[in-house]
Design a protein around this motif. Structure first.
Motif, mmCIF file in Angstrom:
data_model
loop_
_atom_site.group_PDB
_atom_site.id
_atom_site.type_symbol
_atom_site.label_atom_id
_atom_site.label_comp_id
_atom_site.label_asym_id
_atom_site.label_seq_id
_atom_site.Cartn_x
_atom_site.Cartn_y
_atom_site.Cartn_z
ATOM 1 N N MET A 70 24.445 70.786 104.935
ATOM 2 C CA MET A 70 25.451 71.066 103.432
ATOM 3 C C MET A 70 25.275 69.546 103.078
ATOM 4 O O MET A 70 25.238 69.211 101.903
ATOM 5 N N GLN A 71 25.310 68.477 103.702
ATOM 6 C CA GLN A 71 25.372 66.842 103.671
ATOM 7 C C GLN A 71 23.415 67.077 101.771
ATOM 8 O O GLN A 71 23.257 65.844 101.370
ATOM 9 N N ALA A 72 22.490 67.226 103.043
ATOM 10 C CA ALA A 72 21.422 67.441 102.239
ATOM 11 C C ALA A 72 21.559 68.353 101.427
ATOM 12 O O ALA A 72 20.866 68.205 99.579
ATOM 13 N N ILE A 73 21.959 69.520 100.959
ATOM 14 C CA ILE A 73 22.293 70.379 99.630
ATOM 15 C C ILE A 73 23.348 69.534 98.449
ATOM 16 O O ILE A 73 22.598 69.895 97.467
ATOM 17 N N LEU A 74 23.636 68.851 99.486
ATOM 18 C CA LEU A 74 25.567 68.096 98.387
ATOM 19 C C LEU A 74 24.078 66.577 97.526
ATOM 20 O O LEU A 74 24.458 66.854 96.598
ATOM 21 N N PHE A 75 23.608 66.333 98.479
ATOM 22 C CA PHE A 75 22.363 65.341 97.652
ATOM 23 C C PHE A 75 21.767 65.861 96.830
ATOM 24 O O PHE A 75 21.310 65.282 95.675
ATOM 25 N N GLY A 76 20.868 66.675 96.921
ATOM 26 C CA GLY A 76 19.915 67.568 96.137
ATOM 27 C C GLY A 76 20.553 68.156 94.775
ATOM 28 O O GLY A 76 20.498 67.963 94.084
ATOM 29 N N LEU A 77 21.949 68.333 95.189
ATOM 30 C CA LEU A 77 23.057 68.412 93.693
ATOM 31 C C LEU A 77 22.875 67.352 93.162
ATOM 32 O O LEU A 77 23.445 67.796 91.504
ATOM 33 N N ALA A 78 23.643 66.252 93.400
ATOM 34 C CA ALA A 78 23.347 65.053 93.205
ATOM 35 C C ALA A 78 22.759 64.668 91.601
ATOM 36 O O ALA A 78 22.841 64.107 91.135
ATOM 37 N N ILE A 79 21.056 65.040 92.544
ATOM 38 C CA ILE A 79 19.847 65.283 91.200
ATOM 39 C C ILE A 79 19.806 65.912 90.594
ATOM 40 O O ILE A 79 20.388 65.938 89.588
ATOM 41 N N LEU A 80 19.961 67.279 91.479
ATOM 42 C CA LEU A 80 20.097 68.508 90.391
ATOM 43 C C LEU A 80 21.464 67.177 89.147
ATOM 44 O O LEU A 80 20.463 68.178 88.346
ATOM 45 N N PHE A 81 22.338 67.586 89.406
ATOM 46 C CA PHE A 81 23.008 66.898 87.938
ATOM 47 C C PHE A 81 23.268 66.196 87.391
ATOM 48 O O PHE A 81 23.177 65.337 86.249
ATOM 49 N N TRP A 82 22.686 64.794 87.842
ATOM 50 C CA TRP A 82 21.852 63.634 87.731
ATOM 51 C C TRP A 82 20.675 63.845 86.349
ATOM 52 O O TRP A 82 21.118 63.278 85.210
ATOM 53 N N VAL A 83 19.198 64.754 86.793
ATOM 54 C CA VAL A 83 18.492 64.601 86.067
ATOM 55 C C VAL A 83 19.186 65.991 84.670
ATOM 56 O O VAL A 83 18.274 64.963 84.206
ATOM 57 N N ALA A 84 19.698 66.639 84.928
ATOM 58 C CA ALA A 84 20.090 67.426 83.634
ATOM 59 C C ALA A 84 21.099 66.885 82.957
ATOM 60 O O ALA A 84 20.945 66.833 81.691
ATOM 61 N N GLY A 85 21.984 66.283 83.499
ATOM 62 C CA GLY A 85 22.276 64.943 82.539
ATOM 63 C C GLY A 85 21.564 64.230 81.232
ATOM 64 O O GLY A 85 22.393 64.345 80.646
ATOM 65 N N PHE A 86 21.060 63.691 82.596
ATOM 66 C CA PHE A 86 20.108 62.392 81.307
ATOM 67 C C PHE A 86 19.018 63.590 80.732
ATOM 68 O O PHE A 86 18.907 63.084 79.963
ATOM 69 N N ASP A 87 18.739 64.450 81.055
ATOM 70 C CA ASP A 87 17.525 64.948 80.478
ATOM 71 C C ASP A 87 18.387 65.950 79.228
ATOM 72 O O ASP A 87 17.693 65.835 77.877
ATOM 73 N N ILE A 88 18.698 66.156 79.167
ATOM 74 C CA ILE A 88 20.431 66.436 77.966
ATOM 75 C C ILE A 88 20.294 65.661 76.371
ATOM 76 O O ILE A 88 20.046 65.684 75.394
ATOM 77 N N ILE A 89 20.734 63.924 77.240
ATOM 78 C CA ILE A 89 20.276 62.888 76.821
ATOM 79 C C ILE A 89 19.351 62.569 76.133
ATOM 80 O O ILE A 89 19.283 62.463 74.624
ATOM 81 N N TYR A 90 18.148 62.910 76.235
ATOM 82 C CA TYR A 90 16.733 62.076 75.865
ATOM 83 C C TYR A 90 16.772 63.825 75.063
ATOM 84 O O TYR A 90 15.576 63.406 74.564
ATOM 85 N N ALA A 91 17.270 65.331 75.198
ATOM 86 C CA ALA A 91 16.813 65.471 74.242
ATOM 87 C C ALA A 91 17.671 65.722 72.739
ATOM 88 O O ALA A 91 16.853 66.745 71.937
#
Length: 204
Positions: A70-91
Motif C-alpha cells: 500500500m505504501q508503494a501505491i500511495l507513493f505512486g499516487l503522490a507522483i501521479l497527482f504531482w505530475v498531473a498538477g504541474f502538467d495542467i499548469i503547463y497546459a
C-alpha cells in the motif's frame, strides 16, 4: 523502429526482475503507449502522464522487493497527482493552440481558472499521500523524510503563487524551476534519510 527497440530492451530488462514485474509488463506498455495519443480524444492526458510516472515508481518498488504494498501505491499516487498538477499548469499556456487544433486538455476544455484550481487540489493530494507514506513507513523514516515533505509542500505553494488565471508569464519558472527543486531536494533528503536510518553518526 525506435519505439520497438525500446520495448525490446524493456522486455529483456523485465525478464531479469521478479516475476510480478513480468505479469505487470502489459499494463506498463499500455500506459506508455496511450499517453502520446490522449490529447487527441480526452482531457485526461494529464492524469495518464502522472500515471505513467507514478507507476514507474511503483515498478521500481516491485523490482526491488518483489512485492506490491500500500505504501508503494500511495507513493505512486503522490507522483501521479504531482505530475498531473504541474502538467495542467503547463497546459494553460497552450489553450489557444489546443483549441484551434482540436486537442484536449483540462484548461482548454474547462478554462484556465478551473484548471488551476484542480491543479491545486491535485497538489494537496500529493502532500497528503506523502504524509500517509511517512506514517506507514515510520520505522524507516527519520526527520529527513519529513523535511522532504515540508520542502515539497513549500515548493508547491510557491509554484502556485507564480501563476494565476490572468497572468501566465511565469509558467516556465513554475514548471521547470519549482518542480526541478522538488525532484532534486526530495532525492537529496531521501538519501540523507537512508544514511540516518543506517545509523551514520553524523546524521543520527
Amino acid at each position: 523502429l525506435f519505439s520497438l527497440l525500446a520495448l525490446s530492451l524493456m522486455v529483456v530488462s523485465v525478464l531479469q526482475l521478479p516475476r510480478l514485474c513480468l505479469y505487470l509488463l502489459p499494463v506498463a506498455v499500455l500506459i506508455l503507449s496511450i499517453y502520446s495519443f490522449m490529447k487527441r480524444f480526452s482531457n485526461l492526458a494529464h492524469i495518464v502522464l502522472g500515471l505513467a510516472l507514478g507507476s514507474s515508481a511503483i515498478g521500481g518498488w516491485i523490482a526491488f522487493t518483489g512485492t506490491l504494498s500500500m505504501q508503494a501505491i500511495l507513493f505512486g499516487l503522490a507522483i501521479l497527482f504531482w505530475v498531473a498538477g504541474f502538467d495542467i499548469i503547463y497546459a494553460c499556456q497552450d489553450v489557444e493552440f489546443d483549441q484551434s487544433y482540436g486537442l484536449f486538455s483540462i484548461p482548454a476544455s474547462w478554462g484556465i481558472g478551473t484548471g488551476l484550481r484542480l491543479s491545486r487540489c491535485f497538489h494537496v493530494l500529493t502532500v497528503l499521500c506523502l504524509v500517509a507514506v511517512g506514517f506507514g513507513l515510520s520505522a524507516t523514516m527519520s526527520w529527513f523524510y519529513w523535511a522532504a515533505v515540508l520542502l515539497v509542500s513549500a515548493m508547491l505553494v510557491y509554484e502556485h503563487t507564480l501563476v494565476s488565471q490572468h497572468d501566465l508569464s511565469k509558467v516556465n519558472e513554475a514548471f521547470f524551476m519549482a518542480n526541478g527543486l522538488i525532484s532534486l531536494g526530495f532525492l537529496g533528503l531521501m538519501v540523507l534519510n537512508k544514511m540516518a536510518i543506517a545509523g551514520l553518526p553524523a546524521l543520527t
